[in-house]
Design a protein around this motif. Structure first.
Motif, mmCIF file in Angstrom:
data_model
loop_
_atom_site.group_PDB
_atom_site.id
_atom_site.type_symbol
_atom_site.label_atom_id
_atom_site.label_comp_id
_atom_site.label_asym_id
_atom_site.label_seq_id
_atom_site.Cartn_x
_atom_site.Cartn_y
_atom_site.Cartn_z
ATOM 1 N N GLY A 186 45.649 30.327 39.925
ATOM 2 C CA GLY A 186 46.078 31.541 39.242
ATOM 3 C C GLY A 186 45.338 32.788 39.649
ATOM 4 N N ASN A 187 44.467 32.701 40.646
ATOM 5 C CA ASN A 187 43.734 33.874 41.108
ATOM 6 C C ASN A 187 44.438 34.542 42.280
ATOM 7 O OD1 ASN A 187 41.668 33.622 39.252
ATOM 8 N ND2 ASN A 187 40.337 32.457 40.625
ATOM 9 N N THR A 188 44.294 35.861 42.346
ATOM 10 C CA THR A 188 44.606 36.588 43.559
ATOM 11 C C THR A 188 43.281 36.824 44.258
ATOM 12 O OG1 THR A 188 46.568 37.629 42.602
ATOM 13 C CG2 THR A 188 45.594 38.692 44.522
ATOM 14 N N TRP A 229 40.692 38.052 47.367
ATOM 15 C CA TRP A 229 40.362 38.937 48.478
ATOM 16 C C TRP A 229 39.385 38.172 49.366
ATOM 17 C CZ3 TRP A 229 42.567 40.794 44.334
ATOM 18 C CH2 TRP A 229 43.190 42.047 44.334
ATOM 19 N N PHE A 230 39.854 37.731 50.539
ATOM 20 C CA PHE A 230 39.028 36.930 51.431
ATOM 21 C C PHE A 230 38.609 37.764 52.636
ATOM 22 C CE2 PHE A 230 38.348 33.948 54.944
ATOM 23 C CZ PHE A 230 37.475 33.035 54.350
ATOM 24 N N ASN A 231 37.311 37.771 52.919
ATOM 25 C CA ASN A 231 36.782 38.514 54.067
ATOM 26 C C ASN A 231 36.681 37.576 55.264
ATOM 27 O OD1 ASN A 231 35.179 39.856 55.988
ATOM 28 N ND2 ASN A 231 34.062 40.988 54.415
ATOM 29 N N PRO A 232 37.593 37.667 56.235
ATOM 30 C CA PRO A 232 37.587 36.727 57.356
ATOM 31 C C PRO A 232 36.485 37.001 58.372
ATOM 32 C CG PRO A 232 39.304 38.343 57.683
ATOM 33 C CD PRO A 232 38.704 38.620 56.327
ATOM 34 N N GLU A 233 35.881 38.178 58.308
ATOM 35 C CA GLU A 233 34.822 38.483 59.265
ATOM 36 C C GLU A 233 33.563 37.682 58.960
ATOM 37 O OE1 GLU A 233 32.822 42.374 61.437
ATOM 38 O OE2 GLU A 233 33.693 42.587 59.434
ATOM 39 N N ILE A 234 33.285 37.472 57.672
ATOM 40 C CA ILE A 234 32.103 36.693 57.287
ATOM 41 C C ILE A 234 32.467 35.320 56.740
ATOM 42 C CG2 ILE A 234 30.749 38.769 56.842
ATOM 43 C CD1 ILE A 234 31.242 38.351 53.854
ATOM 44 N N GLY A 235 33.752 35.127 56.407
ATOM 45 C CA GLY A 235 34.201 33.811 55.974
ATOM 46 C C GLY A 235 33.955 33.489 54.524
ATOM 47 N N PHE A 236 33.906 34.501 53.668
ATOM 48 C CA PHE A 236 33.670 34.270 52.250
ATOM 49 C C PHE A 236 34.658 35.063 51.405
ATOM 50 C CE2 PHE A 236 29.487 33.364 54.098
ATOM 51 C CZ PHE A 236 29.215 32.123 53.531
ATOM 52 N N THR A 237 34.850 34.598 50.162
ATOM 53 C CA THR A 237 35.671 35.335 49.208
ATOM 54 C C THR A 237 34.929 36.588 48.772
ATOM 55 O OG1 THR A 237 36.775 33.333 48.395
ATOM 56 C CG2 THR A 237 36.761 35.258 46.931
ATOM 57 N N ALA A 238 35.553 37.747 48.976
ATOM 58 C CA ALA A 238 34.930 39.007 48.601
ATOM 59 C C ALA A 238 35.128 39.290 47.118
ATOM 60 C CB ALA A 238 35.509 40.152 49.435
ATOM 61 N N SER A 239 36.318 39.020 46.608
ATOM 62 C CA SER A 239 36.624 39.241 45.190
ATOM 63 C C SER A 239 37.817 38.376 44.810
ATOM 64 C CB SER A 239 36.967 40.715 44.905
ATOM 65 O OG SER A 239 35.923 41.583 45.272
ATOM 66 N N ASN A 240 38.006 38.193 43.540
ATOM 67 C CA ASN A 240 39.236 37.561 43.072
ATOM 68 C C ASN A 240 39.567 38.089 41.688
ATOM 69 O OD1 ASN A 240 38.232 35.528 40.945
ATOM 70 N ND2 ASN A 240 36.947 35.065 42.711
ATOM 71 N N TYR A 241 40.834 38.002 41.344
ATOM 72 C CA TYR A 241 41.290 38.483 40.037
ATOM 73 C C TYR A 241 42.235 37.448 39.446
ATOM 74 C CZ TYR A 241 42.681 41.631 36.342
ATOM 75 O OH TYR A 241 42.874 42.194 35.107
ATOM 76 N N GLU A 242 41.974 37.057 38.216
ATOM 77 C CA GLU A 242 42.792 36.043 37.557
ATOM 78 C C GLU A 242 44.075 36.675 37.042
ATOM 79 O OE1 GLU A 242 42.602 32.666 34.001
ATOM 80 O OE2 GLU A 242 40.846 33.907 34.445
ATOM 81 N N VAL A 243 45.186 36.172 37.530
ATOM 82 C CA VAL A 243 46.486 36.708 37.142
ATOM 83 C C VAL A 243 47.083 35.922 35.988
ATOM 84 C CG1 VAL A 243 48.837 37.191 37.935
ATOM 85 C CG2 VAL A 243 46.899 37.572 39.459
ATOM 86 N N GLY A 244 47.003 34.615 36.053
ATOM 87 C CA GLY A 244 47.585 33.787 35.000
ATOM 88 C C GLY A 244 47.588 32.352 35.454
ATOM 89 N N SER A 245 48.770 31.744 35.460
ATOM 90 C CA SER A 245 48.878 30.393 36.003
ATOM 91 C C SER A 245 48.985 30.493 37.511
ATOM 92 C CB SER A 245 50.096 29.688 35.392
ATOM 93 O OG SER A 245 51.256 30.451 35.579
ATOM 94 N N SER A 246 49.499 29.487 38.175
ATOM 95 C CA SER A 246 49.554 29.461 39.635
ATOM 96 C C SER A 246 50.305 30.670 40.202
ATOM 97 C CB SER A 246 50.249 28.175 40.090
ATOM 98 O OG SER A 246 50.381 28.134 41.484
#
Length: 406
Positions: A170-172, A174-191
């Motif tokens: 249920g998260n949206t 933000w993935f940073n592909p340059e370093i390979g880690f999740t930069a941020s995420n935001y919970e929207v609801g279910s899947s």
């Protein structure tokens, strides 16, 4: 020495060259090329620009970037083609069919192509198709694979060299592909099952833009999230789920004595409603109740929004009416396709994947100008929502580019 997969894909260059050279002569001797009737093609206003016949099979997930066309085959080989010539550039195996591939993103600033799968991101050098050198293990930019914390459930939209996708939890993300880690995420609801959409609109007199990601979950929650700060701008709860990405548009002139152009987000829901909400506040602008659950994205051309209504046809609405109940221009029951771009004359190009045909539609009254049967095409996509070229992938895994004749 060439590797086996390089030998295999090099053959496609030879085949593509032979086809390209012989195409004019062949076209003169036949009325059909790759299942396309040339007379009907001409009447629709298009011509074949190039054809490529890869040697691999089961091509799917056709993806367009500004300079390239990508496909994935049944063996999880990702192939890249030059968008202008159709020339094969490279093929690279990814995933080994371990993870389902969800999308392909090309980042020119990073000189990398990223293949998003359910479990991780594969990293490929955009120019060569090789995996980055892993000699210096301390340099994360040389990593060939980044595992994901949140399982990818959609393709990704790119923003500021970040990959933004929807996850099964249920998260949206933000993935940073340059370093390979999740930069941020935001919970929207279910899947989150639908690829998020990047939207933007003027928010101040000095031209400052609102940049947002609009994401929807299966429980009917739609959220607009600031693309930079990753904070909620607004959220609305629909009566049912959204099964297609949202669209957006800005009116061509200021109305109702407003100081700024109006930007709306258009949402097609399975609750039968087509909605327009203000980008900046989420305030409802208008909504119309349709006869069927809406399964396709709205399509915006200027001050008009088009929506396919299953079993009914294609409907046209004023995008910025002075009525909360919306204003319908027309409904064309004969139009069964979904708009994917426009012609140079401003007519709609609608693709019907069920009967495999393109319909050229007049935007003023909804009349069908011409029809182009494509019985062998399994997918058709455009590289622009306005006056775009068409890219076809057919049952024999032939790739074609169609350009406007005029």
């Amino acid at each position: 020495m060439l590797k086996p997969h390089q030998i295999k894909t090099t053959l496609s260059i030879v085949i593509a060259t032979l086809i390209a050279v012989s195409l004019p002569t062949f076209a003169q001797a036949t009325k059909e090329v790759a299942g396309i009737n040339l007379e009907q093609l001409e009447n629709s206003g298009y011509r074949i620009d190039w054809i490529n016949q890869p040697t691999t099979r089961g091509l799917h997930l056709p993806t367009l970037t500004e300079t390239a066309f990508f496909t994935v085959d049944n063996a999880d080989f990702v192939s890249k083609y030059d968008i202008d010539s159709g020339k094969w550039l490279w093929s690279t195996p990814v995933g080994n069919q371990t993870y389902k591939i969800k999308g392909i993103s090309e980042m020119p600033n990073l000189k990398r192509t990223y293949v998003l799968s359910e479990g991780g991101v594969f990293v490929i050098e955009s120019s060569t198709g090789n995996y980055p050198s892993n000699v210096d293990t301390k340099t994360s930019n040389n990593s060939q694979f980044f595992p994901l914390v949140s399982i990818a459930n959609t393709g990704a939209v790119s923003f500021n060299d970040l990959m933004i996708y929807g996850s099964t939890n249920g998260n949206t993300v933000w993935f940073n592909p340059e370093i390979g880690f999740t930069a941020s995420n935001y919970e929207v609801g279910s899947s989150v099952d639908i690829t998020p959409t990047f939207v933007h609109g003027i928010r101040s007199k000095d031209g400052l833009l609102r940049k947002a990601i609009v994401s929807a979950s299966t429980n009917g929650t739609v959220v607009a999230i600031d693309a930079v700060d990753v904070r909620q701008i607004w959220t609305i709860k629909l009566l049912d789920s959204v099964e297609a990405p949202v669209a957006f548009g800005t009116n061509s002139k200021i109305v109702d004595k407003e100081e700024l152009p109006r930007t709306s987000v258009f949402i097609a829901g399975t609750d039968h409603y087509l909605r327009a909400v203000d980008l900046h506040s989420g305030r409802p602008r208008w909504k119309v109740l349709t006869e069927s659950p809406l399964e396709n994205s709205p399509f915006v051309v200027g001050d008009t929004v088009f929506q396919r209504i299953p079993a009914i046809g294609l409907a046209s609405y004023k995008a910025f009416p002075n009525s909360f109940n919306g204003t319908q221009n027309w409904v064309a029951s004969e139009v069964t396709g979904v708009p994917i771009t426009t012609t140079k004359a401003g007519k709609l190009v609608c693709w019907d994947e069920n009967v495999r045909q393109i319909q050229i539609v007049d935007t003023r009254k909804g009349g069908i100008v011409s029809t182009l049967p494509l019985p062998q095409a399994k997918s058709v996509i455009a590289n622009s929502p306005s006056q775009g070229s068409l890219f076809l992938l057919n049952d024999s895994d032939i790739i074609l580019r169609l350009d406007a004749r005029r």
